[in-house]
Design a protein around this motif. Structure first.
Motif, PDB file in Angstrom:
ATOM      1  N   ASN A   1    -106.302  19.190 -35.029  1.00 17.55           N
ATOM      2  CA  ASN A   1    -104.946  18.988 -35.537  1.00 17.55           C
ATOM      3  C   ASN A   1    -104.130  20.288 -35.524  1.00 17.55           C
TER       4      ASN A   1
ATOM      5  N   THR B   1    -101.403  22.175 -33.243  1.00 16.32           N
ATOM      6  CA  THR B   1    -100.466  21.871 -32.165  1.00 16.32           C
ATOM      7  C   THR B   1     -99.866  23.142 -31.572  1.00 16.32           C
TER       8      THR B   1
ATOM      9  N   CYS C   1    -108.848  27.700 -30.612  1.00 17.35           N
ATOM     10  CA  CYS C   1    -107.772  26.996 -31.311  1.00 17.35           C
ATOM     11  C   CYS C   1    -107.375  27.723 -32.594  1.00 17.35           C
TER      12      CYS C   1
ATOM     13  N   ARG D   1    -105.073  19.875 -30.496  1.00 19.94           N
ATOM     14  CA  ARG D   1    -104.398  18.885 -31.336  1.00 19.94           C
ATOM     15  C   ARG D   1    -105.314  17.721 -31.670  1.00 19.94           C
TER      16      ARG D   1
END
Length: 431
Positions: free
Chosen positions: A155, A157, A406, A151
């Motif tokens: 960015n 989540t 991610c 995050r």
């Protein structure tokens, strides 16, 4: 007919005594003898035949409308309320249908609960707002790393990253690094029990070229997704990319005091890049850094190369989309014009502007390339044209391995419960 006309069907339930048709008739019969007696008295007094009493204007029409045996009374009795309810069944039906339609529309617009339809191994589900659990089966090259904060850095989540194999059953996706997979073989893969959850996604992860990826044919039909530098991967993570910032920053070209640099760690005389270098250096001075050359200055590759006008971004092998940090970091981040040897020029132009690099295929020989580089060295306006794209774009260099982990989380959340199988891994990756 009752229910269609303007009045109530006789008799009307709830009417008051004396308000019906019969009561009006009896009242008129009682008045007739009194009127006849007054006319006779008037005639005996010499007044001639008794004249009918004068009616006010418009009385003739009212008299014609006076109720008789065949007429309804002038003042209709008011219908009871329950009769009014019976007279509008169409309105009630329309209201009921409208209410049902609105209720159905509201149900269709309501989003499903998070995780709806997720099978075993889906964790909290892959819907928006749900957390995705990703398990790294092997740390790449056996080097443990702290899990990144997706995050804060990208960015992204709802990601829970772990290398704890005890969480295999709850993982929505499992990452398998090919170099470690080739080292340990199929026996290093998860085994039952527990059985592999049907909704769990096994991701094959590799950022080496096919020339340095052994054992591909042993893993056909094993993985659900691929993650690599290839644009047609299920999870595409290139070594770098250009992006247009909201407000472009002015570009300042560093001071250049040297001509050509090359950084190489894996020297192999059989590689096309080494053979080309040996021909090029006969016509041009090249500073080599790394295993067979000079030591890098303090600060690493970018600091060292920034003093050079050109950088040899030569890949160790030539394959589709295999464009590594040699271009993105060693050349672009150091503000040097890349001289590339890799896939075809058209492949490079899928990712970068055509006037941002020099391809060895643009010249019939290394000697002609050397001549052109010397020309640009003496012609400042022509050299600066290779930086015109800097007015629009910034360079992003991918961070290993945090960004990859991610990106898998983000892909799983986007894909939901879509499951497929990579039937022939080798034929796809080697194409």
């Amino acid at each position: 007919m009752a229910g269609r006309g303007g009045g109530c069907p006789p008799p009307c339930a709830g009417a008051q005594p004396g308000q019906g048709v019969g009561a009006e008739r009896r009242r008129r019969q009682q008045q007739q003898p009194e009127q006849q007696q007054r006319r006779e008295q008037h005639a005996r007094a010499g007044g001639g035949p008794a004249a009918p009493p004068r009616r006010p204007r418009g009385a003739e029409r009212a008299a014609a409308m006076e109720p008789g045996p065949r007429h309804r009374p002038a003042a209709r009795p008011r219908c009871p309320r329950r009769w009014w309810r019976r007279r509008r069944p169409r309105w009630a039906l329309a209201a009921a249908l409208l209410g049902a339609a609105l209720a159905l529309y509201a149900c269709l617009r309501e989003p499903p609960p998070a995780g709806a339809g997720a099978g075993p191994g889906a964790g909290a589900g892959a819907g928006a707002g749900a957390e995705v659990s990703v398990l790294l089966w092997w740390e790449p090259f056996g080097r443990p790393r702290r899990a990144p904060d997706c995050r804060r850095r990208y960015n992204i989540t709802g990601c829970r990253l772990s290398a704890d194999r005890g969480r295999l059953g709850e993982a929505r996706a499992v990452l398998f690094h090919h170099r470690d997979l080739a080292l340990h073989g199929a026996q290093g893969l998860p085994r039952a029990p527990p059985p592999r959850p049907p909704a769990q996604i096994w991701v094959w992860m590799n950022f080496e070229s096919p020339s340095h990826s052994p054992g591909l044919r042993a893993f056909a039909g094993l993985f659900n997704w691929t993650m690599s530098y290839r644009a047609d991967s299920d999870v595409f993570v290139p070594y770098g990319y250009l992006y247009a910032p909201p407000a472009p920053r002015p570009f300042s070209l560093p001071r250049k005091t040297r001509l050509v640099a090359w950084v190489i760690s894996n020297w192999n005389e059989e590689h096309a890049r080494v053979r080309y270098y040996r021909q090029l250096k006969e016509h041009l001075a090249i500073d080599v850094y790394g295993a067979r050359g000079l030591a890098l200055a303090e600060g690493g590759v970018v600091t060292t190369v920034s003093a050079y006008k050109f950088y040899l971004a030569f890949e160790n092998s030539q394959h589709t989309d295999y464009i590594t940090e040699k271009l993105w970091r060693n050349a672009f981040a150091a503000s040097a014009v890349p001289v590339v040897l890799g896939p075809r020029r058209a492949n490079y132009e899928r990712f970068i502007p055509p006037d941002s690099f020099i391809h060895v295929d643009d010249f019939p020989s290394p000697r002609r390339l050397a001549t052109y580089l010397k020309f640009l060295d003496k012609s400042k306006p022509n050299y600066r044209r290779y930086f015109a794209w800097r007015k629009k774009y910034e360079v992003h260099v991918t961070s290993f391995w945090d960004e990859h982990y991610c990106k898998v989380c983000e892909a799983v959340r986007t894909a939901g419960n879509q499951i497929k199988t990579v039937r022939n891994l080798a034929s796809w990756f080697e194409s």
